[in-house]
Design an enzyme around this catalytic site. Structure first.
Site, PDB file in Angstrom:
ATOM      1  N   CYS A   7       0.837  -1.198   0.000  1.00  0.00           N
ATOM      2  CA  CYS A   7       0.000   0.000   0.000  1.00  0.00           C
ATOM      3  C   CYS A   7       0.876   1.253   0.000  1.00  0.00           C
ATOM      4  CB  CYS A   7      -0.932  -0.015   1.212  1.00  0.00           C
ATOM      5  SG  CYS A   7      -2.100   1.350   1.271  1.00  0.00           S
TER       6      CYS A   7
ATOM      7  N   CYS B  54      -0.831   8.693   7.193  1.00  0.00           N
ATOM      8  CA  CYS B  54      -2.181   8.430   6.708  1.00  0.00           C
ATOM      9  C   CYS B  54      -3.102   8.151   7.904  1.00  0.00           C
ATOM     10  CB  CYS B  54      -2.175   7.219   5.787  1.00  0.00           C
ATOM     11  SG  CYS B  54      -1.259   7.489   4.262  1.00  0.00           S
TER      12      CYS B  54
ATOM     13  N   CYS C   9      -3.362   4.703   9.553  1.00  0.00           N
ATOM     14  CA  CYS C   9      -2.090   4.168  10.055  1.00  0.00           C
ATOM     15  C   CYS C   9      -1.450   5.082  11.101  1.00  0.00           C
ATOM     16  CB  CYS C   9      -1.128   3.958   8.894  1.00  0.00           C
ATOM     17  SG  CYS C   9      -1.786   2.818   7.651  1.00  0.00           S
TER      18      CYS C   9
ATOM     19  N   CYS D 155       8.077   3.752   6.258  1.00  0.00           N
ATOM     20  CA  CYS D 155       7.282   3.326   5.103  1.00  0.00           C
ATOM     21  C   CYS D 155       8.148   3.052   3.892  1.00  0.00           C
ATOM     22  CB  CYS D 155       6.253   4.383   4.748  1.00  0.00           C
ATOM     23  SG  CYS D 155       6.983   5.977   4.378  1.00  0.00           S
TER      24      CYS D 155
HETATM   25 FE1  SF4 Z   1      -1.299   2.864   2.918  1.00  0.00          FE
HETATM   26 FE2  SF4 Z   1      -1.059   3.253   5.554  1.00  0.00          FE
HETATM   27 FE3  SF4 Z   1       1.106   3.351   3.932  1.00  0.00          FE
HETATM   28 FE4  SF4 Z   1      -0.758   5.287   3.906  1.00  0.00          FE
HETATM   29  S1  SF4 Z   1       0.652   4.749   5.592  1.00  0.00           S
HETATM   30  S2  SF4 Z   1       0.187   4.377   2.146  1.00  0.00           S
HETATM   31  S3  SF4 Z   1      -2.661   4.069   4.189  1.00  0.00           S
HETATM   32  S4  SF4 Z   1      -0.200   1.554   4.413  1.00  0.00           S
END
Ligand code: SF4
Length: 252
Positions: free
Chosen positions: A137, A219, A222, A246
């Site tokens: 994601c 986000c 998250c 991330c």
């Molecule tokens: Fe997806 Fe969460 Fe990563 Fe945002 S922080 S891109 S919602 S997994």
């Protein structure tokens, strides 16, 4: 949301407070740190000119950097990632930056078709199912747009600070990002108290979610508030036992 995630403590977050009142503390070192941060930004501008971009998460550190850029009269392109999953409070900073500094922030979004395909296959809440799907994601919504943001750039400015986590404990003011670019982190040695002291003194606009014990805001699905004594980034992907990154600042 999966059963395990829904049982986690959104509701257990402490009552909202005022981040400036809670955290701001001017230190004897801060004047020199402000001067040094602006010098790092000036040096980056001189070395990279149009190759330089501020990659802003719109978090408080990045807002301080935008203020430093503006205050120093530097011509730096500012960009952000809109993953499609941000809080409304985060996106509301874009017009505030325009009003306050006269600066338009370039917004990079994921490829709509890629998001549709991912959600169709894995579901809206895929991030909770496994770390692999969470990273997938982030790949679709963050990493791909970031690659477009950085295309043709030779350096990017980030709000990384050493204090944010163990994984960031050795952040340098100017370092190789592992992909042939320089990564400039002018607040690398600033403390949380100093960030907020700067915000207080210069009345820097900031995300009101910081007043709700969210020091690190990503986000919406998250990010949660942290409890007293937790790490700065404990509220990011809180259900994972991971480095809380991330991939944007991964070291290759
Ligand atoms: Fe997806 Fe969460 Fe990563 Fe945002 S922080 S891109 S919602 S997994």
């Amino acid at each position: 949301m999966s059963e395990g995630v829904s049982s986690l403590p959104w509701a257990a977050a402490p009552a909202a407070g005022n981040a400036i009142g809670l955290y701001a503390k001017w230190t004897p070192a801060l004047d020199a740190k402000i001067e040094a941060a602006q010098q790092h930004l000036r040096n980056a501008c001189a070395a990279h000119r149009d190759g330089l971009v501020q990659s802003s998460s719109l978090g408080v550190e990045d807002m301080v950097i935008t203020d430093l850029i503006s205050r120093a009269g530097l011509n730096v392109h500012i960009a952000t990632l809109d993953t499609g999953k941000l809080h409304a409070e985060t996106l509301a900073l874009l017009p505030r930056i325009k009003d306050r500094y006269g600066l338009a922030v370039e917004v990079f979004k994921p490829v709509a078709e890629a998001v549709i395909q991912f959600v169709r296959k894995e579901g809206e809440e895929a991030m909770y199912k496994s770390i692999e799907l969470r990273k997938a994601c982030c790949g679709v919504r963050k990493m791909e747009p970031l690659s477009r943001m950085l295309a043709g750039r030779t350096a990017w400015i980030t709000g990384l600070r050493r204090e944010q986590s163990g994984a960031r404990g050795d952040v340098a003011f100017d370092e190789d990002d592992g992909n042939g670019r320089r990564k400039i982190s002018p607040l690398a040695d600033w403390t949380w108290a100093e960030v907020w002291a700067y915000v207080q003194k210069y009345e820097v606009p900031y995300n009101p979610l910081h007043d709700q014990f969210m020091p690190s805001i990503g986000c919406a699905p998250c990010t949660r508030a942290i409890a007293v004594g937790e790490d700065f980034r404990a509220g990011r992907w809180w259900w994972e036992d991971s480095t809380k990154e991330c991939g944007l600042h991964a070291k290759s």
